[in-house]
Design an enzyme around this catalytic site. Structure first.
Site, PDB file in Angstrom:
ATOM      1  N   ARG A 150     -21.537  -5.810  48.854  1.00 52.22           N
ATOM      2  CA  ARG A 150     -22.122  -4.646  49.509  1.00 52.22           C
ATOM      3  C   ARG A 150     -23.634  -4.753  49.348  1.00 52.22           C
ATOM      4  O   ARG A 150     -24.133  -4.877  48.228  1.00 52.22           O
ATOM      5  CB  ARG A 150     -21.623  -3.371  48.857  1.00 52.22           C
ATOM      6  CG  ARG A 150     -22.285  -2.165  49.445  1.00 52.22           C
ATOM      7  CD  ARG A 150     -21.916  -0.910  48.704  1.00 52.22           C
ATOM      8  NE  ARG A 150     -22.604   0.202  49.304  1.00 52.22           N
ATOM      9  CZ  ARG A 150     -23.093   1.230  48.622  1.00 52.22           C
ATOM     10  NH1 ARG A 150     -22.934   1.285  47.323  1.00 52.22           N
ATOM     11  NH2 ARG A 150     -23.707   2.205  49.237  1.00 52.22           N
ATOM     12  N   HIS A 162     -24.021   4.506  54.481  1.00 48.66           N
ATOM     13  CA  HIS A 162     -22.571   4.783  54.509  1.00 48.66           C
ATOM     14  C   HIS A 162     -21.914   4.172  55.757  1.00 48.66           C
ATOM     15  O   HIS A 162     -20.857   4.633  56.183  1.00 48.66           O
ATOM     16  CB  HIS A 162     -22.278   6.303  54.563  1.00 48.66           C
ATOM     17  CG  HIS A 162     -22.448   7.019  53.258  1.00 48.66           C
ATOM     18  ND1 HIS A 162     -22.734   8.367  53.209  1.00 48.66           N
ATOM     19  CD2 HIS A 162     -22.346   6.612  51.986  1.00 48.66           C
ATOM     20  CE1 HIS A 162     -22.811   8.752  51.943  1.00 48.66           C
ATOM     21  NE2 HIS A 162     -22.583   7.694  51.179  1.00 48.66           N
ATOM     22  N   ASN A 176     -20.161  -4.792  44.196  1.00 52.60           N
ATOM     23  CA  ASN A 176     -21.128  -3.765  44.565  1.00 52.60           C
ATOM     24  C   ASN A 176     -22.061  -3.571  43.367  1.00 52.60           C
ATOM     25  O   ASN A 176     -21.698  -2.926  42.387  1.00 52.60           O
ATOM     26  CB  ASN A 176     -20.356  -2.480  44.898  1.00 52.60           C
ATOM     27  CG  ASN A 176     -21.274  -1.338  45.272  1.00 52.60           C
ATOM     28  OD1 ASN A 176     -22.490  -1.468  45.239  1.00 52.60           O
ATOM     29  ND2 ASN A 176     -20.674  -0.208  45.632  1.00 52.60           N
ATOM     30  N   GLU A 212     -14.163   1.614  51.731  1.00 52.09           N
ATOM     31  CA  GLU A 212     -15.272   0.716  52.046  1.00 52.09           C
ATOM     32  C   GLU A 212     -14.999  -0.701  51.539  1.00 52.09           C
ATOM     33  O   GLU A 212     -15.378  -1.678  52.178  1.00 52.09           O
ATOM     34  CB  GLU A 212     -16.565   1.270  51.420  1.00 52.09           C
ATOM     35  CG  GLU A 212     -17.040   2.519  52.133  1.00 52.09           C
ATOM     36  CD  GLU A 212     -17.920   3.412  51.276  1.00 52.09           C
ATOM     37  OE1 GLU A 212     -17.371   4.075  50.364  1.00 52.09           O
ATOM     38  OE2 GLU A 212     -19.125   3.455  51.506  1.00 52.09           O
ATOM     39  N   ARG A 227     -29.057  15.323  45.539  1.00 54.87           N
ATOM     40  CA  ARG A 227     -30.152  15.146  46.500  1.00 54.87           C
ATOM     41  C   ARG A 227     -30.248  16.366  47.416  1.00 54.87           C
ATOM     42  O   ARG A 227     -29.223  16.929  47.817  1.00 54.87           O
ATOM     43  CB  ARG A 227     -29.907  13.910  47.379  1.00 54.87           C
ATOM     44  CG  ARG A 227     -30.145  12.616  46.650  1.00 54.87           C
ATOM     45  CD  ARG A 227     -29.805  11.422  47.531  1.00 54.87           C
ATOM     46  NE  ARG A 227     -28.877  10.547  46.848  1.00 54.87           N
ATOM     47  CZ  ARG A 227     -28.045   9.702  47.459  1.00 54.87           C
ATOM     48  NH1 ARG A 227     -28.023   9.610  48.764  1.00 54.87           N
ATOM     49  NH2 ARG A 227     -27.233   8.949  46.747  1.00 54.87           N
TER      50      ARG A 227
END
Ligand code: ADP
Length: 404
Positions: A90, A179, A11, A389, A240
């Protein structure tokens, strides 16, 4: 020689690289690590193996390739390289091109390059990782797993912004969602827990980590999700803002001379839990402040967590619109898996839907414990399911490389 079949999962961020070697059948993690501050003099690589953690400075080659070369030497030293059967990457943005994971070839690389405009910070970094891994493991199949792919089943009414249609047709401006591997994984685990087919299971999955998103899943397929063109839309996150009035941006530009860069920093790095609380982006720190003695810190942290939880509750209620039936609400991600406080604050605001928690079970479902946490008279089930994940990436990489 090892007879195990393991997948190297990579990733890549712009200055970081997370990696893990995972047994795709059992999900067992053999080795994990993180290279940080790549490209700078402070580049380091942390490797965790057999309960030991070792941090090393990347002195001679501080780029992604250097991190991968170091990782290869660690795999050799720990007898893991022979057992690798594929590399799973990923990739953040697959645009409308990729609706599922793919074995990487030149056409795939070109398509990821073309999508880079939609994720200028992420996709180029993912490509750096892919190219470095191809150079290092030329004999291994490389597979790309996209954050956006699971959401490609969203109907148009959910993915269109109500702006000039030409923006979609000509520039691909629409809601994509992110996601996806996490929402996919927990939805399949939830179906197992409920002892029903994933294809007949409808859920609202709530991923609360540093990034936060929520997904309406109808009979196994994503039909709406809260992140949009970029991962900035939707829920309140660590740094965020999530949803804001688009007029806020124009106001800041026109009345306060904000530049595009300042607005980007404001909404992505200085907002959310951090911006509201002025204390931290970390939920644990804020919970400590809520229960601590400092009155001012208590108020700041409480405000941030109240806004955070109210937004999640509003989204859960609104996503009932997207579904014909609802088998369970599922919490996952660092906050969703661990914070019984946050789960309580969210579910308490959904009493009109007759959803309630069993506080004992809610308290017990933390730190990796999964399970049902709803009260016996709750209209809907509420589950806590740790996400994984990396395992999804390993499974897809194993499956696609075997069928190649
Ligand atoms: P990422 O999105 O980077 O993968 P994680 O899923 O690990 O992040 O989530 C990180 C968030 O989870 C942080 O806000 C952290 O405070 C929160 N978290 C982790 N453990 C707990 C806990 N025990 N209680 C409350 N929040 C927690």
């Amino acid at each position: 020689m090892s007879t195990e079949k393991n997948i190297l999962v990579l990733n890549c961020g712009s200055s970081s690289l997370k990696f893990a070697v995972i047994n795709s059948t059992t999900g067992e993690t053999k080795i994990t690590g993180l290279a940080e501050r790549l490209g700078s003099n402070e580049a380091t690589i942390t490797v965790k193996f057999n309960g030991n953690k070792q941090v090393t400075a990347l002195v001679n080659n501080n780029q992604h390739l250097g991190a991968i070369e170091y990782l290869v030497s660690e795999l050799h030293a720990n007898d893991l390289s022979e057992s690798l059967t594929a590399v799973g990457h990923r990739v953040v943005h697959g645009g409308e091109v990729f609706t599922s994971s793919v074995v990487i070839n030149d056409d795939v690389i070109t398509a990821i390059e073309k999508t880079s405009g939609l994720a200028p910070l992420h996709n180029p970094a993912n490509l750096v990782g892919i190219k470095a891994a191809q150079a290092t493991f030329p004999a291994l199949p490389q597979v790309a797993v996209f954050d956006t792919a699971f959401h490609q089943t969203m109907p148009q009414k959910a993915f269109m912004y109500a702006v000039d249609n030409d923006l979609y047709k000509e520039k691909g401006i629409r809601r994509y969602g992110f996601h996806g591997t996490s929402h996919y994984f927990v939805s399949r685990e939830a179906a197992k827990h409920l002892q029903q087919d994933a294809e007949q299971t409808s859920l609202i999955t709530v991923h609360l980590g540093n990034g936060c998103s929520i997904c309406a899943i109808e009979n196994g397929e994503s039909v709406d999700t809260s992140m949009g063109l970029t991962p900035a839309e939707g829920l309140v996150m660590g740094t965020r803002s999530g949803d804001v009035d688009p007029g806020l941006i124009i106001y800041l530009m026109n009345q306060h001379n904000y530049s595009a860069k300042q607005i980007d920093d404001l909404l992505n790095k200085q907002s959310g839990l951090l911006g509201l609380s002025k204390l931290s982006n970390d939920c644990r720190t804020l919970e400590d402040a809520v229960f601590g003695d400092d009155v001012e810190k208590h108020q700041q942290a409480k405000l941030a967590l109240d806004v955070f939880c109210y937004r999640v509750a509003k989204y859960i209620a609104s996503y009932t619109v997207a579904l014909s039936h609802l088998n369970a609400i599922v919490f996952t991600g660092g906050i969703g898996e661990n914070s019984n406080y946050i789960r309580t604050q969210i579910i308490n605001q959904l009493s009109i839907l007759k959803i309630a928690l069993d506080e004992k079970q809610n308290e017990a479902a933390r730190f990796g414990s999964a399970g049902a946490i709803q009260a016996s008279d709750s209209q809907f089930k509420v589950l806590v399911i740790p996400t994984n994940e990396e395992w999804v990436i390993a499974q897809d990489a194993a499956q696609l490389s075997e069928s190649k």
